[in-house]
Design an enzyme around this catalytic site. Structure first.
Site, PDB file in Angstrom:
ATOM      1  N   GLY A   1      47.047  14.086 -17.257  1.00  0.00           N
ATOM      2  CA  GLY A   1      45.884  14.253 -18.078  1.00  0.00           C
ATOM      3  C   GLY A   1      46.195  15.139 -19.445  1.00  0.00           C
ATOM      4  N   CYS A   2      45.314  15.639 -20.030  1.00  0.00           N
ATOM      5  CA  CYS A   2      45.514  16.680 -21.116  1.00  0.00           C
ATOM      6  C   CYS A   2      46.668  17.675 -20.675  1.00  0.00           C
ATOM      7  CB  CYS A   2      44.150  17.401 -21.552  1.00  0.00           C
ATOM      8  SG  CYS A   2      44.227  18.328 -22.707  1.00  0.00           S
ATOM      9  N   PHE A   3      47.587  17.855 -21.641  1.00  0.00           N
ATOM     10  CA  PHE A   3      48.510  18.561 -21.277  1.00  0.00           C
ATOM     11  C   PHE A   3      48.421  20.282 -21.142  1.00  0.00           C
ATOM     12  CE2 PHE A   3      51.217  17.517 -25.175  1.00  0.00           C
ATOM     13  CZ  PHE A   3      50.313  18.110 -26.102  1.00  0.00           C
ATOM     14  N   TRP A   4      47.171  20.392 -22.013  1.00  0.00           N
ATOM     15  CA  TRP A   4      46.643  21.882 -21.912  1.00  0.00           C
ATOM     16  C   TRP A   4      46.465  22.431 -20.664  1.00  0.00           C
ATOM     17  CZ3 TRP A   4      42.612  21.262 -26.379  1.00  0.00           C
ATOM     18  CH2 TRP A   4      43.277  21.051 -27.432  1.00  0.00           C
TER      19      TRP A   4
ATOM     20  N   GLU B   1      51.339  12.335 -22.211  1.00  0.00           N
ATOM     21  CA  GLU B   1      51.347  13.900 -22.176  1.00  0.00           C
ATOM     22  C   GLU B   1      51.812  14.305 -20.924  1.00  0.00           C
ATOM     23  OE1 GLU B   1      47.760  15.786 -23.629  1.00  0.00           O
ATOM     24  OE2 GLU B   1      47.312  14.501 -25.237  1.00  0.00           O
TER      25      GLU B   1
END
EC number: 1.8.4.11
Length: 215
Positions: A57-60, A101
């Site tokens: 998912g979102c890499f943050w 990502e």
């Protein structure tokens, strides 16, 4: 073949090589040091360390979860698995690069095991969601493990089968995680690196299923 316009609007189909954006020859400039631990973000890394790419998912949020793990030497975020060389974030979000990502994880096998990192990977997200992760929709959010050697690949595939059995007991669908040999990795822009350390109240879409991978 899915039309380019459909990729842009539906965000659920990967482009063909001919449909992918051309990218560029120059690599993305990145900071020399990890914002949290000060270690180098780019190779060469110290002898004896190992690497893997995880997409969840979102890499943050994914990067923060991974840099917090014992034995992880350094992490960095970027793009992999597609066609466009040295893409920008906006290009990846268009769906026309084919990239996911990902988080580059450099770890010390004397202090942690690949199997322990796999446990973190499977339990930290929902690997059954295909081209999305929670409210984040798009091919760039797909679940992936890109391995650096045959032993990693075998361990990843075995863990996928084990976790699939546990997910089935809990009523989840089939795992959609791609497991493949490592493709070219392109570092993301500097502001994405260790984003949630720089922005503690920033967005984090990371969320697991509550299902555990057996030891």
């Amino acid at each position: 073949m899915v039309l380019r316009s459909e990729i842009l609007t539906k965000k659920s189909e990967l482009p063909t090589p001919d449909q992918a954006l051309p990218g560029r020859e120059s690599a993305m400039p990145v900071p020399e040091a990890h914002f949290v631990n000060g270690r180098p973000l780019t190779a060469p890394f110290p002898a004896g360390l190992q690497q893997v790419l995880f997409g969840m998912g979102c890499f943050w949020g994914a990067e923060r979860r991974l840099w917090q793990q014992p034995g992880v030497w350094v992490t960095a975020v970027g793009y992999a698995g597609g066609y466009t060389p040295n893409p920008t974030y906006d290009e990846v979000c268009s769906g026309l690069t084919g990239h996911s990502e990902v988080v580059l994880v450099v770890y010390n096998p004397q202090e942690t095991s690949f199997e322990q990192l796999l446990k973190v990977f499977w339990e930290a997200h929902d690997p059954t969601q295909g081209m999305r992760q929670g409210g984040d929709i798009g091919t760039q959010y797909r679940s992936v493990i890109y391995t650096f050697d045959a032993a990693q690949k075998a361990a990843a595939m075995a863990s996928r089968e084990s976790f699939q059995a546990e997910l089935a007991k809990a009523g989840y669908d089939r795992i959609t995680t791609e497991i493949a040999d490592v493709p070219p990795f392109y570092y993301a822009e500097a502001y994405h690196q260790q984003y949630l350390a720089k922005n503690p109240n920033g967005y984090c879409g990371l969320g697991g299923t509550g299902v555990c991978l057996p030891a």
